[in-house]
Design an enzyme around this catalytic site. Sequence first.
Site, PDB file in Angstrom:
ATOM      1  N   ARG A 214       0.828  -1.206   0.000  1.00  0.00           N
ATOM      2  CA  ARG A 214       0.000   0.000   0.000  1.00  0.00           C
ATOM      3  C   ARG A 214       0.858   1.249   0.000  1.00  0.00           C
ATOM      4  NH1 ARG A 214      -4.771   1.010  -1.691  1.00  0.00           N
ATOM      5  NH2 ARG A 214      -5.073  -1.170  -1.098  1.00  0.00           N
TER       6      ARG A 214
ATOM      7  N   SER B  63      -1.933  -4.317   8.554  1.00  0.00           N
ATOM      8  CA  SER B  63      -2.808  -5.444   8.264  1.00  0.00           C
ATOM      9  C   SER B  63      -3.186  -5.463   6.788  1.00  0.00           C
ATOM     10  CB  SER B  63      -4.041  -5.419   9.180  1.00  0.00           C
ATOM     11  OG  SER B  63      -4.710  -6.659   9.122  1.00  0.00           O
TER      12      SER B  63
ATOM     13  N   HIS C 277      -5.157  -3.904   4.477  1.00  0.00           N
ATOM     14  CA  HIS C 277      -5.069  -2.777   3.546  1.00  0.00           C
ATOM     15  C   HIS C 277      -3.616  -2.384   3.317  1.00  0.00           C
ATOM     16  CE1 HIS C 277      -5.979   1.397   1.998  1.00  0.00           C
ATOM     17  NE2 HIS C 277      -6.854   0.662   1.334  1.00  0.00           N
ATOM     18  N   CYS C 278      -2.814  -2.492   4.354  1.00  0.00           N
ATOM     19  CA  CYS C 278      -1.400  -2.121   4.247  1.00  0.00           C
ATOM     20  C   CYS C 278      -0.625  -3.010   3.283  1.00  0.00           C
ATOM     21  CB  CYS C 278      -0.744  -2.184   5.612  1.00  0.00           C
ATOM     22  SG  CYS C 278      -1.442  -1.074   6.856  1.00  0.00           S
ATOM     23  N   VAL C 279      -1.039  -4.274   3.113  1.00  0.00           N
ATOM     24  CA  VAL C 279      -0.266  -5.215   2.302  1.00  0.00           C
ATOM     25  C   VAL C 279      -0.836  -5.393   0.897  1.00  0.00           C
ATOM     26  CG1 VAL C 279       0.530  -6.443   4.347  1.00  0.00           C
ATOM     27  CG2 VAL C 279      -1.493  -7.285   3.135  1.00  0.00           C
TER      28      VAL C 279
END
Length: 365
Positions: free
Chosen positions: A112, A348, A350-352
């Site tokens: 992200r 989590s 959304h970050c990945v």
Amino acid sequence: MPPRTVWYTGSVTDATHLTPHDPTPRELGFRMPAEWAPHDATWMTWPADDDLWFGHLNAVRAEFADLVRTIARFERVELLVRDDETEHDARARLDGANVTFHRLPSDDVWMRDNGPIFLKRGDDLTLTNWVFNAWGGKFEFLNDDRVPEYVAGRLGLRHWDLPQVLEGGGIEVNGAGVGLTTRSCFLTDTRNPQLTEADYAELLRAYLGVEKLLWLDGGLENDHTDGHIDTITRFTDERTIVTSVEPNPDDANHATMNANLEALRAMTDVHGERFRIVELPLPERRLEGAEGRLPPTYANFYIGNGFVVVPLYDDPNDARALEVLRPLFPDREVIGLRSRAIIEGGGSFHCVTQQQPAGAPWTGE
């Protein structure tokens, strides 16, 4: 057809580079679409370094496999793998899934933030390539900073190369001209210390099509991103915002989340209309990791083609979070997946992930 591997050769195709000296995306009619717009694929990076995960790599990979398989049920996953071991592990766990593997050097998994930010104009697709410096130089980042250039070359996309630091998790858009961010992140002296709020508003207007930039003060305690918006507050449609709340006045997150909630209630869209604000609980239990308090949050969900995948933490509030989110996505399957190991790294789902909107490469016309 079995998954295939695309090998990195140290160079990419001759996708045209654009700079701030060229017409801006906004001048050409491009803007960053909302996450719920149709995707062609999701880009991710497979976890590779046990030290970065404080000895939890196997558990992290198990949760990653569940996440990738879930996304791949709905859309193709473009997965970066660092080396032979990483690819072998990913292939073994993802056998039969709709995944294309890309052999590419990497430092970490937070696509992200280090990945490209795509733009659309009708069916035309392009992207912006911002500087990534690992949230102010907190970790190694040189390999990850090269990812947008690789993606642009692999897809044959003309793209803008920008000199400013910007992470995708730091900006949330509704696809109708409004962006959300936090002062605690954007205004740090380790990103773009020369930029003011007004400067950011103009920059994101020109390069992401954000006509109105809204600011919250801060994010979660001990968030190494300095308070990314995607860990606390998200658009679920053009007029609805879901935001994290902490009812315990003794919790360090209480005051910040309450201030954000009050600020959001007074904010308006580009037409001057107020948003619908929905409160989303934070996990009830405090989680501790190797470097202190962890920042688990249900707001770090990912929206894809026909689905929303929500991180869960073996917490009493897991079920309540799903109850809040499901009515906000009536046309999508809202799926809860375990993220207890992944959160050890500070982020989590959304970050990945980074969505590739549906579209065809812009030809420059």
